[in-house]
Scaffold this active site. Structure first.
Site, mmCIF file in Angstrom:
data_model
loop_
_atom_site.group_PDB
_atom_site.id
_atom_site.type_symbol
_atom_site.label_atom_id
_atom_site.label_comp_id
_atom_site.label_asym_id
_atom_site.label_seq_id
_atom_site.Cartn_x
_atom_site.Cartn_y
_atom_site.Cartn_z
ATOM 1 N N GLY A 66 -2.128 2.840 -6.458
ATOM 2 C CA GLY A 66 -3.076 3.108 -7.532
ATOM 3 C C GLY A 66 -2.699 4.331 -8.346
ATOM 4 N N GLU A 120 -10.786 0.728 -3.547
ATOM 5 C CA GLU A 120 -9.664 -0.080 -3.090
ATOM 6 C C GLU A 120 -10.112 -1.495 -2.755
ATOM 7 O OE1 GLU A 120 -5.854 0.460 -0.065
ATOM 8 O OE2 GLU A 120 -7.215 2.122 -0.482
ATOM 9 N N CYS A 136 0.865 -1.183 0.000
ATOM 10 C CA CYS A 136 0.000 0.000 0.000
ATOM 11 C C CYS A 136 0.894 1.224 0.000
ATOM 12 C CB CYS A 136 -0.921 0.003 1.219
ATOM 13 S SG CYS A 136 -1.906 1.520 1.369
ATOM 14 N N CYS A 148 -4.929 6.326 -2.848
ATOM 15 C CA CYS A 148 -4.264 5.036 -3.010
ATOM 16 C C CYS A 148 -2.940 5.292 -3.710
ATOM 17 C CB CYS A 148 -5.129 4.068 -3.828
ATOM 18 S SG CYS A 148 -4.353 2.465 -4.155
ATOM 19 N N HIS A 155 -4.085 -3.545 -10.364
ATOM 20 C CA HIS A 155 -4.847 -2.313 -10.550
ATOM 21 C C HIS A 155 -5.527 -2.321 -11.909
ATOM 22 C CE1 HIS A 155 -3.123 -0.277 -7.028
ATOM 23 N NE2 HIS A 155 -2.032 -0.955 -7.331
#
Length: 373
Positions: free
Chosen positions: A229, A217, A78, A226, A168
């Site tokens: 992301g 998410e 993350c 994110c 993603h």
């Protein structure tokens, strides 16, 4: 007593637990998917998008990071979380810029660094652009990454896929504000084209160096930001011919600067991470009295353990009972932890936690005080 610090990066908030000095930290924390869900509950718990553990290293790094989503699942990495971890480490240890950390994650080794302006710049490594490494069932197109048109709730969506150690799906749209994120994001997360589920990002291109995105998410739902992301979105948009290699990405929680370095091939993310508060969880949150939490029935386990692993990870797979009593690898560590807990009263544990919290808070306030000319 479960001591924690809460940090947020662009509104993506996490509970940080420091187990770097504890040999049997994961067992001592006693976390399970159910307890993670309870901690992250914004009405009945502390509230957060996830829980992050700072743990001793296993593969030559400075420390190891494990992160759990609010639903108790364990993602590979993350970006906002590792920025929060770096800020937490700096605050806890009194570090100042320049400072960098070699952090082991399920997505490989990630290197966050503390910048002079207090933000965190993270070397996120090279993106994954082949179907098997993301993973996705989409085929690689002429653009150089997996692309395709997927039907989602009867609606065709042009999707590009990229990985940053986690999957993603990037969907360019004309008006990101008009997207029904709750409906389309939830459906695309579990689309059969993504066997490990996926994070979902709808992106609007304002200019080649300015993108606006919204995030669904994986395991958490709509979030304000994110980091991985944003990195995947910049990579996908650049390969699709929509963006430069360096751009500002505006998320609901604020902007991130993303730079896909042409020489190294690595993606760099720069953004803030801030302390919110420190605290101690009451045993009653988990339905416990003053006694030490008992082992739970459904422990958190490592993601994708290798079948050829020579030794057991006793902190996870053996939590319900030793699988190798004749040669228990963690017997000594468990005995020391038991002796420590039995030698301290609940008041002693509360006092220790309070002293640690006060020390960290004083250090943080000292860091933030303006220098005297």
């Amino acid at each position: 007593m479960l001591q924690f610090s809460k940090y947020q990066g662009l509104g993506n908030d996490f509970l940080l637990l420091d187990g770097r000095s504890l040999e049997d930290s994961e067992e001592l924390f006693g976390l399970t998917p159910e307890r993670v869900q309870r901690l992250c509950d914004r009405r009945f718990g502390v509230g957060g998008d996830g829980v992050i553990l700072a743990l001793p290293p296993r593969e030559g790094g400075e420390l190891r990071m494990r992160i759990f989503n609010a639903d108790g699942s364990e993602p590979e990495m993350c970006g906002n979380g590792i920025r929060c971890l770096a800020r937490f480490l700096a605050d806890s240890d009194g570090d100042v810029a320049p400072r960098r950390w070699e952090v082991e994650t399920l997505a490989g080794r990630i290197v966050p660094a503390l910048a002079d302006d207090g933000r965190i710049r993270v070397d996120m490594g090279a993106p994954f652009l082949t179907p098997e490494t993301i993973p996705t069932a989409l085929d690689v197109g002429v653009e150089g990454l997996p692309v395709g048109v997927l039907e989602v709730l009867g609606q065709p969506l042009a999707v590009a896929a990229a990985g940053m150690g986690n999957p993603h799906a990037v969907v360019p749209v004309d008006d990101v504000a008009a997207i029904d994120l709750d409906t389309l994001g939830a459906a695309l997360e579990v689309h059969e084209a993504f066997p490990a589920r996926t994070n979902v990002h709808f992106v609007e291109v304002i200019a080649p160096d300015h993108l606006v995105m919204r995030v669904w998410e994986r395991g958490a739902g709509p979030t304000l930001a994110c980091g991985t992301g944003a990195c995947a979105t910049l990579v996908a948009c650049h390969l699709l011919g929509l963006a430069n290699r360096q751009a500002r990405l505006d998320l609901p929680g604020g902007p991130l600067e993303i730079d896909w370095d042409e020489v190294s091939g690595h993606v760099f993310m720069t953004g803030p991470a801030e302390a919110v508060f420190d605290g101690v969880v009451a045993p009653s949150l988990f339905g416990l009295g003053d006694e030490r939490p008992a082992a739970a029935a459904t422990p958190l386990v490592e993601t994708d353990p290798s079948p050829a692993q020579a030794s057991l990870d006793c902190a996870t797979v053996c939590i319900n009972g030793c699988l190798r009593p004749e040669a228990c690898a963690s017997a000594d560590a468990r005995a020391r932890v038991t002796a420590l807990l039995e030698g301290l009263s609940l008041d002693d544990l509360v006092a220790l936690a309070g002293e640690s919290l006060e020390s960290r808070t004083r250090g943080r306030l000292s860091r933030d005080e303006p220098a005297v000319p």
